[in-house]
Design a protein around this motif. Structure first.
Motif, short mmCIF file in Angstrom:
data_model
loop_
_atom_site.label_atom_id
_atom_site.label_comp_id
_atom_site.label_asym_id
_atom_site.label_seq_id
_atom_site.Cartn_x
_atom_site.Cartn_y
_atom_site.Cartn_z
N SER A 119 -22.35 -3.24 -12.36
CA SER A 119 -23.27 -4.36 -12.10
C SER A 119 -24.35 -4.01 -11.09
CB SER A 119 -22.47 -5.57 -11.60
OG SER A 119 -21.75 -5.25 -10.43
N GLY A 120 -24.36 -2.77 -10.58
CA GLY A 120 -25.41 -2.36 -9.66
C GLY A 120 -24.86 -1.92 -8.31
N THR A 121 -25.71 -1.99 -7.30
CA THR A 121 -25.34 -1.57 -5.94
C THR A 121 -25.23 -2.79 -5.04
OG1 THR A 121 -26.52 0.53 -6.22
CG2 THR A 121 -26.00 -0.14 -3.97
N ARG A 122 -24.16 -2.87 -4.26
CA ARG A 122 -24.02 -3.97 -3.31
C ARG A 122 -23.64 -3.43 -1.95
NH1 ARG A 122 -18.95 -6.13 -1.94
NH2 ARG A 122 -17.19 -4.98 -2.86
N ALA A 156 -31.78 1.74 -2.68
CA ALA A 156 -32.57 2.76 -3.38
C ALA A 156 -31.72 3.98 -3.69
CB ALA A 156 -33.78 3.15 -2.52
N LEU A 157 -30.91 4.39 -2.73
CA LEU A 157 -30.02 5.53 -2.96
C LEU A 157 -28.99 5.19 -4.04
CD1 LEU A 157 -29.15 8.38 -2.20
CD2 LEU A 157 -27.81 7.41 -0.31
N GLY A 158 -28.50 3.96 -4.03
CA GLY A 158 -27.55 3.53 -5.04
C GLY A 158 -28.12 3.60 -6.45
N ARG A 159 -29.38 3.17 -6.61
CA ARG A 159 -30.03 3.26 -7.93
C ARG A 159 -30.12 4.71 -8.38
NH1 ARG A 159 -33.53 -0.93 -5.86
NH2 ARG A 159 -35.02 0.68 -5.19
N HIS A 160 -30.41 5.60 -7.43
CA HIS A 160 -30.49 7.03 -7.74
C HIS A 160 -29.11 7.54 -8.19
CE1 HIS A 160 -32.01 11.15 -7.41
NE2 HIS A 160 -30.91 11.45 -6.76
N LEU A 161 -28.07 7.11 -7.52
CA LEU A 161 -26.72 7.54 -7.87
C LEU A 161 -26.32 7.02 -9.25
CD1 LEU A 161 -24.97 6.95 -4.42
CD2 LEU A 161 -25.37 9.16 -5.52
N ALA A 184 -20.15 6.28 -9.54
CA ALA A 184 -19.54 4.96 -9.36
C ALA A 184 -18.60 5.03 -8.17
CB ALA A 184 -18.79 4.53 -10.61
N GLY A 185 -18.58 3.97 -7.35
CA GLY A 185 -17.67 3.95 -6.22
C GLY A 185 -18.40 3.74 -4.89
N PRO A 186 -17.69 3.94 -3.77
CA PRO A 186 -18.27 3.69 -2.45
C PRO A 186 -19.12 4.85 -1.95
CG PRO A 186 -16.01 4.39 -2.20
CD PRO A 186 -16.27 4.31 -3.68
N PHE A 187 -20.08 4.54 -1.08
CA PHE A 187 -20.84 5.59 -0.39
C PHE A 187 -21.40 4.99 0.89
CE2 PHE A 187 -24.12 3.44 -2.83
CZ PHE A 187 -25.27 3.52 -2.07
N GLY A 188 -21.80 5.88 1.80
CA GLY A 188 -22.35 5.43 3.07
C GLY A 188 -23.67 6.10 3.38
#
Length: 453
Positions: A277-280, A318-323, A329-333
């Protein structure tokens, strides 16, 4: 399964619970079934495996993954968990002890946990996972974890297939490097400290160039975490040559980043999650650091840096869209530095579960239904003057009324078992506000008689 709880043995992976229930109807974490929580801290994702000692030190935090367990799950770790700690976790989470399997794998040096073939690990996990639709949840999604999941015949959470996880691996490995992050951040328009990337023989020239315009610089090895291998240099340090001051991290031809050393008021981070569903944004907070190494964390952001929250989320999204575009998929910081003028500069990305991902999940789980608003919380560590075991530490918390109270949704949690030396205790504090968190930490320091800096 008749091994003694809490201790592994030298020649076999040990199941440390006497029984295990495979009724997947008792869990509802995923649609596919139980999770194999795979504490593979010995990974080349964040640091080269040649840095075996620092990886082994970090891996002592593996017991914290027990807070993720639910009925039907399997926990794989090479760090033994004490009986008292497991009982403590199960009491607070309400998980029946007989419903979880914990597999202790004897350490085999600086090699990925997934390579513990001589311990019969693949066969044991395959038998435990069975045909219940299990999925592997690795601390670090690396090539060895993917191969391990494939050998067992299970998927990698949260990916739909092992192949989908493998397709994202190249980008994961790249963005867990300092040079890969810097290049991607520049492409995304994220603000960075002035600097450049280079190979080790070019580091001294880069340092001298940057020191013409800046009082200090920071030199970072390409693949490193927790401040390991970083060096802070001034013009005075150039008299003996830069190469003598650098760590061995990265080898003679490894990549390095040389950046301006900012006048830092605060080190902050935002943790996000990528899904279909995207980045949150999940949470943000401030790191406690010493010479670039993170020693603790508190969430949410304090008032002094709350003005950067929107910018952090913008960069993280923005980084999430790139990923997403590369299959992750999953967590990042995303970590950043706020200078004394109040301006934020991104410093690195962690495309993996971080040191705060599991504590946050623990806090959310323990306070569900007990708080009207998300609680404030912190994680840190302190050194007692004399050693004590887990039972003694709990007794001190109970006597001082500092122990976490599920009814109030606040208090101190010993989230990582007793330390090997009995003195360096990791703890979490949960309270209604950051001010209350600080009060609890001050009281804990007195009760545990922590040594002062």
């Amino acid at each position: 399964m008749g091994a003694a709880p809490g201790r592994g043995c030298a020649d076999d992976a040990t199941l440390i619970l006497d029984s295990w229930c495979g009724d997947q109807r008792s869990r509802a974490v995923t649609e596919t079934g139980p999770i194999v929580v795979f504490a593979n801290f010995l990974s080349d994702l964040a640091v080269d495996l040649d840095e075996g000692q620092i990886l082994t030190t970090w891996a002592q935090q593996a017991p914290r993954k027990a807070w993720l367990l639910r009925p039907g799950d399997v926990f794989v770790t090479f760090v033994p968990l004490s009986r008292d700690f497991l009982r403590y976790v199960y009491d607070l989470t309400g998980v029946p002890p007989e419903s979880v399997a914990v597999v202790e794998v004897p350490p085999a040096g600086p090699v990925p946990l997934a390579r513990a073939r001589e311990a019969g690990l693949v066969e044991q996990i395959r038998a435990l996972a069975g045909d219940r639709g299990a999925a592997l949840l690795p601390t670090a999604l690396d090539a060895s974890a993917i191969a391990f999941a494939r050998d067992i015949g299970i998927d990698v959470y949260p990916y739909t297939t092992v192949e989908a996880a493998e397709a994202a691996l190249k980008m994961i490995m790249l963005l867990n490097t300092k040079t890969g992050f810097r290049e991607t951040a520049e492409h995304l328009g994220v603000r960075l400290p002035p600097g450049r990337t280079c190979r080790r023989p070019e580091v001294e020239g880069a340092v001298r160039d940057l020191l013409r315009d800046h009082a200090r610089v920071v030199v970072k090895p390409d693949r490193s975490a927790g401040g390991h291998g970083m060096r802070f240099l001034s013009r005075h340090d150039l008299t003996g040559g830069v190469s003598l001051l650098l760590d061995t991290v990265g080898g003679p031809e490894g990549l390095w980043v040389v950046e301006q050393c900012l006048d830092v008021a605060e080190s902050v981070s935002i943790q996000l999650e990528v899904s279909a569903s995207g980045t949150r944004a999940v949470f943000s907070g401030a790191m406690r650091t010493v010479q670039g190494s993170c020693t603790g964390y508190a969430s949410p952001l304090p008032p002094s840096s709350s003005h950067v929250a929107d910018e952090l989320e913008e960069w993280g999204t923005a980084l999430g869209r790139h990923l997403v575009s590369h299959g992750y998929a999953g967590p990042f910081g995303l970590d950043a530095l706020v200078d004394t003028a109040g301006v934020a500069y991104a410093s690195e990305s962690n495309i993996r579960r971080t040191a705060t991902t599991t504590p946050h999940a623990m806090v959310t789980r323990l306070t569900a239904g007990s708080a009207a608003a998300p609680p404030a919380w912190s994680v840190a560590k302190g050194w007692t003057r004399s050693p004590m075991d887990f039972e003694a530490a709990l007794a001190r918390l109970g006597a001082s009324r500092l122990a976490f109270d599920p009814n109030r949704g606040e208090g101190v949690v010993l989230y990582a078992d007793a330390p090997p030396d009995g003195r360096c205790w990791r703890y979490a504090v949960i309270a209604k506000s950051l001010g209350d968190v600080e009060e609890h930490e001050t009281a804990l320091a007195e009760v545990f008689e922590f040594e002062r800096d």
